[in-house]
Motif scaffolding. Structure first.
Motif, mmCIF file in Angstrom:
data_model
loop_
_atom_site.group_PDB
_atom_site.id
_atom_site.type_symbol
_atom_site.label_atom_id
_atom_site.label_comp_id
_atom_site.label_asym_id
_atom_site.label_seq_id
_atom_site.Cartn_x
_atom_site.Cartn_y
_atom_site.Cartn_z
ATOM 1 N N ILE A 79 27.249 -4.242 9.178
ATOM 2 C CA ILE A 79 28.315 -4.812 9.999
ATOM 3 C C ILE A 79 29.542 -3.923 9.881
ATOM 4 N N ASN A 80 29.943 -3.345 10.985
ATOM 5 C CA ASN A 80 31.132 -2.503 11.030
ATOM 6 C C ASN A 80 32.152 -3.133 11.959
ATOM 7 N N GLN A 81 33.269 -3.530 11.385
ATOM 8 C CA GLN A 81 34.386 -4.051 12.149
ATOM 9 C C GLN A 81 35.653 -3.438 11.577
ATOM 10 N N PRO A 82 36.747 -3.504 12.317
ATOM 11 C CA PRO A 82 37.996 -2.913 11.817
ATOM 12 C C PRO A 82 38.332 -3.374 10.411
ATOM 13 N N GLY A 83 38.340 -2.450 9.484
ATOM 14 C CA GLY A 83 38.672 -2.754 8.096
ATOM 15 C C GLY A 83 37.545 -3.375 7.301
ATOM 16 N N VAL A 84 36.363 -3.515 7.905
ATOM 17 C CA VAL A 84 35.245 -4.163 7.214
ATOM 18 C C VAL A 84 33.969 -3.359 7.401
ATOM 19 N N HIS A 85 33.312 -3.027 6.299
ATOM 20 C CA HIS A 85 31.998 -2.392 6.341
ATOM 21 C C HIS A 85 31.120 -3.104 5.324
ATOM 22 N N ILE A 86 30.122 -3.824 5.829
ATOM 23 C CA ILE A 86 29.272 -4.625 4.950
ATOM 24 C C ILE A 86 27.815 -4.307 5.233
ATOM 25 N N GLU A 87 27.042 -4.145 4.181
ATOM 26 C CA GLU A 87 25.608 -3.939 4.295
ATOM 27 C C GLU A 87 24.896 -4.991 3.441
ATOM 28 N N PHE A 88 23.911 -5.652 4.009
ATOM 29 C CA PHE A 88 23.117 -6.577 3.213
ATOM 30 C C PHE A 88 21.668 -6.549 3.683
ATOM 31 N N SER A 89 20.778 -6.804 2.749
ATOM 32 C CA SER A 89 19.352 -6.741 3.031
ATOM 33 C C SER A 89 18.754 -8.138 3.069
ATOM 34 N N GLY A 90 17.735 -8.283 3.893
ATOM 35 C CA GLY A 90 17.042 -9.558 4.002
ATOM 36 C C GLY A 90 15.638 -9.334 4.520
ATOM 37 N N THR A 91 14.874 -10.401 4.611
ATOM 38 C CA THR A 91 13.514 -10.308 5.120
ATOM 39 C C THR A 91 13.517 -9.779 6.542
ATOM 40 N N CYS A 92 12.662 -8.825 6.813
ATOM 41 C CA CYS A 92 12.583 -8.225 8.148
ATOM 42 C C CYS A 92 12.170 -9.297 9.159
ATOM 43 N N ASP A 93 12.973 -9.438 10.227
ATOM 44 C CA ASP A 93 12.663 -10.471 11.205
ATOM 45 C C ASP A 93 11.549 -10.064 12.155
ATOM 46 N N MET A 94 11.194 -8.795 12.163
ATOM 47 C CA MET A 94 10.152 -8.336 13.068
ATOM 48 C C MET A 94 8.755 -8.588 12.495
ATOM 49 N N CYS A 95 8.584 -8.298 11.209
ATOM 50 C CA CYS A 95 7.268 -8.482 10.588
ATOM 51 C C CYS A 95 7.229 -9.678 9.634
ATOM 52 N N LYS A 96 8.377 -10.393 9.516
ATOM 53 C CA LYS A 96 8.475 -11.576 8.645
ATOM 54 C C LYS A 96 8.195 -11.253 7.187
ATOM 55 N N GLY A 97 8.545 -10.022 6.788
ATOM 56 C CA GLY A 97 8.398 -9.640 5.388
ATOM 57 C C GLY A 97 7.050 -9.061 5.008
ATOM 58 N N LEU A 98 6.118 -8.969 5.966
ATOM 59 C CA LEU A 98 4.786 -8.452 5.656
ATOM 60 C C LEU A 98 4.756 -6.927 5.581
ATOM 61 N N LYS A 133 -1.908 -9.810 18.778
ATOM 62 C CA LYS A 133 -1.410 -11.095 18.302
ATOM 63 C C LYS A 133 -2.412 -12.211 18.593
ATOM 64 N N CYS A 134 -2.406 -13.207 17.742
ATOM 65 C CA CYS A 134 -3.269 -14.370 17.927
ATOM 66 C C CYS A 134 -2.933 -15.034 19.265
ATOM 67 N N LYS A 135 -3.954 -15.298 20.058
ATOM 68 C CA LYS A 135 -3.741 -15.896 21.374
ATOM 69 C C LYS A 135 -3.355 -17.373 21.278
ATOM 70 N N VAL A 136 -3.713 -18.000 20.190
ATOM 71 C CA VAL A 136 -3.439 -19.434 20.046
ATOM 72 C C VAL A 136 -1.966 -19.687 19.690
ATOM 73 N N CYS A 137 -1.457 -18.951 18.720
ATOM 74 C CA CYS A 137 -0.076 -19.181 18.271
ATOM 75 C C CYS A 137 0.900 -18.115 18.753
ATOM 76 N N GLY A 138 0.402 -17.127 19.469
ATOM 77 C CA GLY A 138 1.280 -16.078 19.984
ATOM 78 C C GLY A 138 1.811 -15.132 18.918
ATOM 79 N N GLY A 139 1.137 -15.083 17.786
ATOM 80 C CA GLY A 139 1.552 -14.176 16.722
ATOM 81 C C GLY A 139 2.489 -14.797 15.703
ATOM 82 N N ARG A 140 2.848 -16.053 15.891
ATOM 83 C CA ARG A 140 3.777 -16.698 14.954
ATOM 84 C C ARG A 140 3.114 -17.123 13.650
#
Length: 202
Positions: A164-183, A190-197
């Motif tokens: 996150i870069n904003q005037p006077g603020v630079h913050i970096e934080f890590s979390g579970t990847c939202d694309m692969c859900k941490g895998l 993708k599974c046709k029944v659940c659409g990959g969820r």
């Protein structure tokens, strides 16, 4: 003078974003007036939402830490605190879809502030959808026999860094990847029944 937001959520001042999110999830479900009929549940629920709206936003949290609770609550109105905040995303991360009965919920308070506060105080009604593991793919989100490719976003680590870069603020934080859900990997089909969820809503 408002209560200390860290104390409200039961976390320390140096708590990382994921710990703050977990604390909010637990307390919000515990004190939502539709689930908790004690006379103090409504006031606790309001405090929990207000605290999370501030501490989950890097810029608001920095301002709160610098100003302290008293000055912060004098400088910011309730509309300032809740504007643009999507509480329902927290529950969707858990596979729970909570609708409070208001069109456009999650888009802030621009349309009708009274509706948002009705939701915060538990007067809007509540619908909950729970996730059930998809039997077709066993929760993997992939078609049976499908090959996997390394997640491009996290490069197979399962964790992604947000900057996150904003005037006077630079913050970096890590979390579970939202694309692969941490895998760290994504199925080519993708599974046709659940659409990959990996789950189905009930």
């Amino acid at each position: 003078m408002g209560r200390d937001y860290y104390d409200v959520l039961g976390v320390k001042k140096d708590a990382p974003p994921e710990e703050i999110k977990r604390a909010y999830r637990t307390l919000a479900l515990k004190f939502h007036p539709d689930l908790n009929k004690s006379k103090d549940a409504e006031s606790h629920f309001k405090e929990i939402n207000e605290a999370y709206a501030v501490l989950s936003d890097p810029q608001k949290r920095q301002q709160y830490d610098m100003m302290g609770s008293a000055q912060f609550n004098q400088a910011f109105t309730a509309e300032d605190i809740f504007r643009g905040f999507d509480f329902s995303q927290i529950f969707r991360d858990l596979g729970i879809n909570i609708g409070f009965g208001f069109p456009g919920f999650g888009s802030g308070v621009d349309s009708n502030p009274n509706q948002l506060f009705d939701m915060l105080f538990g007067r809007g009604g509540m619908q909950m959808r729970f996730a059930q593991q998809c039997r077709a793919c066993g929760g993997s989100g992939a078609e049976r026999g499908s090959k996997y490719a390394t997640c491009e976003k996290c490069r197979g680590r399962g964790m992604a860094t947000t900057v996150i870069n904003q005037p006077g603020v630079h913050i970096e934080f890590s979390g579970t990847c939202d694309m692969c859900k941490g895998l760290g990997k994504i199925p080519e089909k993708k599974c046709k029944v659940c659409g990959g969820r990996g789950y189905l809503e009930k």
